[in-house]
Design a protein around this motif. Structure first.
Motif, short mmCIF file in Angstrom:
data_model
loop_
_atom_site.label_atom_id
_atom_site.label_comp_id
_atom_site.label_asym_id
_atom_site.label_seq_id
_atom_site.Cartn_x
_atom_site.Cartn_y
_atom_site.Cartn_z
N PRO A 22 0.80 -1.22 0.00
CA PRO A 22 0.00 0.00 0.00
C PRO A 22 0.84 1.27 0.00
N GLY A 23 2.03 1.22 0.56
CA GLY A 23 2.86 2.42 0.64
C GLY A 23 3.23 2.99 -0.72
N SER A 24 3.21 2.14 -1.77
CA SER A 24 3.57 2.64 -3.09
C SER A 24 2.35 3.12 -3.87
N ALA A 25 1.18 3.06 -3.25
CA ALA A 25 -0.04 3.50 -3.91
C ALA A 25 -0.11 5.03 -3.91
N PRO A 26 -1.04 5.62 -4.71
CA PRO A 26 -1.17 7.08 -4.70
C PRO A 26 -1.35 7.61 -3.28
N TRP A 27 -0.76 8.73 -3.02
CA TRP A 27 -0.93 9.45 -1.75
C TRP A 27 -0.57 8.58 -0.54
#
Ligand code: SF4
Length: 423
Positions: A104-109
């Motif tokens: 999830p950390g590489s997802a937008p925002w």
């Protein structure tokens, strides 16, 4: 949820987008520190969470961010990999794809933090199933709200809603949702330890009415202004980001800022398109994966999108006055999707707005799951307004190639709209 940065960006739109980024970063910190988090549908009564100080993310706002960053396909692939459909209600299911993100950390925002509660009205079979799957995730509770209907339909509902909502919506529907909201409050108090204060809730409801009154003034200014003073891609974030924060003084003041920006531009005779030839209405959800879409027709044809449902529904669909704030909140949402999607409620409203804004044509985005679109198209045509139906999804670009969209809209403008305009 905003247009790509431009030098002539509306200040209120830029301020709203900046605020949203700061807010989301703070939300990450709060959740990391152990705060509960709600994921709520756009048409759900978020005011309860606001009053209780429980942070929430709006499901469709998150889908718009994922789409603007062109990450929807990978979200849908995660659903497909688990055996769920990737071709129905993509706007509502994108966030569920985020729940299955291994990184999830590489997802937008910085990604969507995992919610502890999801709240949605159960409109339609697919929507119910999407949220049932949410409820199966560890640590997540799905709180469903009924989707009720009524036999009788009010005429000119937009005139009744601020004060005569009981008459417009019907006592039974409002009773049902009021009872569900009481249950929601009990559930939240029990599971989060946060208390519901009647006084705080009354303040939240008053701020929302103030905010929407500013939106109403902005809508009315834009309806009568010639030429069109602001880009629809500025108007949408300047309205919708504050909508997701409604019940705060920041959101109320942001709506006033938008109004002041619009008033200033109207006063100065500012045009979003020099040489405006045609005024267009965009019916449907924002085309988040291609926000340049709207501007292309203005540059090529002098055809300006002057209307989106976001400002108009803020103006007509939210204001509810009354002595019982919980009942007023139930009245805000018990018929919310009727206002936008159920004919004749919706169809009559779109015609009213098309005529008030003096549009030369309507581009009507028809998604597979949109209800009652045919009635809207038929009512507009019966009122003498040219309509182009675009059958496409607003976040899933697989069926909505920009070249196809441009050709469809461009040739419709050339044959059906521009010959009828005077300049
Ligand atoms: S996602 Fe929306 S708000 Fe974020 S940068 Fe892109 S256009 Fe701007």
């Amino acid at each position: 949820m905003s247009a790509p940065a431009r030098k002539d960006r509306l200040p209120s739109a830029a301020a709203a987008t900046a605020h949203q980024r700061e807010w989301f970063a703070e939300l990450h910190r709060e959740v990391a520190a152990g705060s509960p988090l709600a994921l709520v549908n756009a048409d759900a009564p978020q005011e309860v969470f606001r009053a209780m100080g429980i942070p929430y993310v709006v499901n469709q706002w998150w889908a718009s961010i994922v789409a603007a960053k062109r990450r929807t396909p990978e979200h849908l692939a995660r659903l497909r990999d688990r055996g769920y459909p990737d071709y129905t209600e993509q706007y509502s299911s994108t966030s569920l794809g985020s729940a299955f993100d291994p990184d999830p950390g590489s997802a937008p925002w910085g990604g969507l933090p995992m919610p502890s509660i999801v709240l949605a009205e159960t409109t339609g079979d697919a929507s119910r199933k999407i949220f049932d799957v949410w409820g199966e995730q560890p640590g997540v509770t799905f709180y469903p709200l009924e989707s009720a209907a009524a036999d009788s339909v009010p005429e000119r509902w937009w005139e009744l809603m601020p004060h005569r909502w009981e008459e417009a919506i019907g006592r039974d529907r409002i009773d049902l949702m009021t009872g569900e909201l009481e249950g929601l409050i009990r559930f939240l108090e029990t599971t989060t330890g946060r208390r519901f204060s009647q006084q705080r809730f009354t303040e939240v409801m008053a701020l929302v009415n103030e905010q929407e009154e500013w939106n109403r003034r902005s809508r009315d200014l834009i309806a009568t202004a010639r030429p069109c003073p602001i880009a629809v891609t500025d108007g949408i974030p300047a309205v919708m980001i504050p909508q997701w924060h409604r019940g705060t003084t920041w959101a109320r003041d942001a709506a006033k800022r938008l109004h002041d920006d619009v008033a200033e531009r109207v006063g100065a005779g500012a045009a979003v398109c020099e040489g405006e030839r045609a005024r267009l209405m965009w019916i449907g959800r924002g085309l988040w994966f291609d926000l340049d879409f709207y501007r292309r027709f203005q540059e090529r044809y002098g055809a300006v999108f002057v209307w989106s449902m976001y400002l108009a529904i803020a103006a007509d669909g939210y204001v509810r006055y009354g002595d019982d704030p919980l009942r007023a909140l139930a009245a805000r949402f018990a018929a919310f999707s009727d206002q936008l999607y159920t004919p004749p409620w919706s169809a009559e409203w779109y015609v009213k707005e098309a005529l008030a804004h003096g549009v030369h044509g309507v581009v009507h985005l028809v998604s597979d799951d949109a209800r009652g679109s045919w009635a809207t198209t038929r009512a507009l045509r019966a009122a003498g307004v040219a309509v182009l139906e675009l059958h496409a999804d607003n976040v899933d670009a697989r069926r909505s190639d920009p070249a196809f969209l441009d050709t469809a809209v461009g040739s419709w403008l050339e044959t059906d709209v521009l010959p009828g305009t005077t300049s």
